[in-house]
Scaffold this motif. Structure first.
Motif, PDB file in Angstrom:
ATOM      1  N   GLU A   1      58.187  23.744  67.111  1.00 50.98           N
ATOM      2  CA  GLU A   1      58.116  25.202  67.199  1.00 50.98           C
ATOM      3  C   GLU A   1      59.370  25.809  67.818  1.00 50.98           C
ATOM      4  O   GLU A   1      59.542  27.025  67.802  1.00 50.98           O
ATOM      5  CB  GLU A   1      56.881  25.611  68.002  1.00 50.98           C
ATOM      6  N   ALA A   2      60.236  24.991  68.355  1.00 48.27           N
ATOM      7  CA  ALA A   2      61.455  25.489  69.005  1.00 48.27           C
ATOM      8  C   ALA A   2      62.612  25.499  68.017  1.00 48.27           C
ATOM      9  O   ALA A   2      62.598  24.801  66.999  1.00 48.27           O
ATOM     10  CB  ALA A   2      61.804  24.605  70.194  1.00 48.27           C
ATOM     11  N   LYS A   3      63.604  26.279  68.336  1.00 48.97           N
ATOM     12  CA  LYS A   3      64.828  26.307  67.539  1.00 48.97           C
ATOM     13  C   LYS A   3      65.889  25.534  68.311  1.00 48.97           C
ATOM     14  O   LYS A   3      66.448  26.019  69.287  1.00 48.97           O
ATOM     15  CB  LYS A   3      65.264  27.738  67.278  1.00 48.97           C
TER      16      LYS A   3
ATOM     17  N   ALA B   1      69.282  22.920  67.642  1.00 55.30           N
ATOM     18  CA  ALA B   1      70.264  22.365  66.710  1.00 55.30           C
ATOM     19  C   ALA B   1      71.144  21.406  67.496  1.00 55.30           C
ATOM     20  O   ALA B   1      71.490  21.672  68.651  1.00 55.30           O
ATOM     21  CB  ALA B   1      71.103  23.475  66.097  1.00 55.30           C
TER      22      ALA B   1
ATOM     23  N   TYR C   1      73.114  19.233  72.020  1.00 60.52           N
ATOM     24  CA  TYR C   1      72.178  20.142  71.380  1.00 60.52           C
ATOM     25  C   TYR C   1      72.249  21.523  72.022  1.00 60.52           C
ATOM     26  O   TYR C   1      72.628  21.685  73.168  1.00 60.52           O
ATOM     27  CB  TYR C   1      70.743  19.606  71.423  1.00 60.52           C
TER      28      TYR C   1
ATOM     29  N   THR D   1      69.791  24.965  72.408  1.00 62.80           N
ATOM     30  CA  THR D   1      68.430  25.481  72.260  1.00 62.80           C
ATOM     31  C   THR D   1      68.498  27.000  72.109  1.00 62.80           C
ATOM     32  O   THR D   1      69.044  27.682  72.969  1.00 62.80           O
ATOM     33  CB  THR D   1      67.556  25.104  73.463  1.00 62.80           C
ATOM     34  N   LYS D   2      67.970  27.489  70.998  1.00 62.10           N
ATOM     35  CA  LYS D   2      67.919  28.939  70.777  1.00 62.10           C
ATOM     36  C   LYS D   2      66.614  29.517  71.304  1.00 62.10           C
ATOM     37  O   LYS D   2      66.564  30.654  71.719  1.00 62.10           O
ATOM     38  CB  LYS D   2      68.126  29.241  69.297  1.00 62.10           C
ATOM     39  N   THR D   3      65.556  28.709  71.255  1.00 61.78           N
ATOM     40  CA  THR D   3      64.302  29.011  71.948  1.00 61.78           C
ATOM     41  C   THR D   3      63.962  27.755  72.744  1.00 61.78           C
ATOM     42  O   THR D   3      64.256  26.639  72.313  1.00 61.78           O
ATOM     43  CB  THR D   3      63.144  29.348  70.983  1.00 61.78           C
TER      44      THR D   3
END
Length: 178
Positions: free
Chosen positions: A47-49, A51, A66, A68-70
């Motif tokens: 459920e997280a964004k 990359a 990495y 984390t956008k969320t």
């Protein structure tokens, strides 16, 4: 890369997986269930964004970057331990050498699965990767520790990485069970 396991003892499976990870040169995108070698996989909150990428082999065991956008609920690297019997063991321990351009943290966990579900027991210390190479040693004293069952259907060693963006180099990892 050889698939033959020459390690002996209760920690043989995981230390063999670590040696395979060290021997395999690979650069891939970070994704849930990405498996660089048999018995080792990433778990990323779907459920997280998030990359990122990981690199294995060379002069390090694993380089992980990495963004984390969320905020994920988890971002982890799992190592299979099989059904290792800890009933007569006194200590479960880990030695980890790491570094990072900026301080980054992770927690180390022993997961034991039984018929009623699984049980996670975190090793007491937080591992911190610094700009200078550092060595983290942590252990669970198993005698009298009811949270870790002597027998389990399967077990995993899990590295739970911080849930904010990070760059971590795992230079070495060793597991010992005595």
């Amino acid at each position: 890369m050889t698939a033959h396991n020459l390690f002996l003892g209760p920690d043989a499976q995981v230390n063999h997986e670590i040696s395979l990870l060290r021997a395999k040169r690979e650069k891939k995108s970070l994704a849930d269930r990405a498996s660089p070698v048999p018995g080792v996989f990433f778990a990323v909150d779907p459920e997280a964004k998030v990359a990122g990428q990981y690199v294995t082999g060379g002069d390090r065991l694993l380089q992980l970057q990495y963004v984390t956008k969320t905020t994920p609920r988890w971002l982890a690297l799992h190592f299979a331990l099989g059904g290792v019997d800890l009933g007569s063991a006194s200590v479960f321990g880990v030695v980890c050498k790491s570094c990072a351009p900026e301080a980054a943290t992770f927690r180390i966990c022993l997961r034991s699965a039984m018929a009623e579900g699984f049980r996670d027991v975190f090793l007491p210390k937080h591992a911190v990767a610094y700009s200078q190479t550092s060595t983290h040693v942590d252990l669970l004293r198993l005698e009298g520790l009811d949270e870790v069952p002597g027998k389990a259907d399967w077990r995993e060693l899990i590295l739970f990485f911080q849930t904010s963006s990070a760059h971590i180099d795992l230079l070495d990892l060793r597991v010992f069970i005595v």
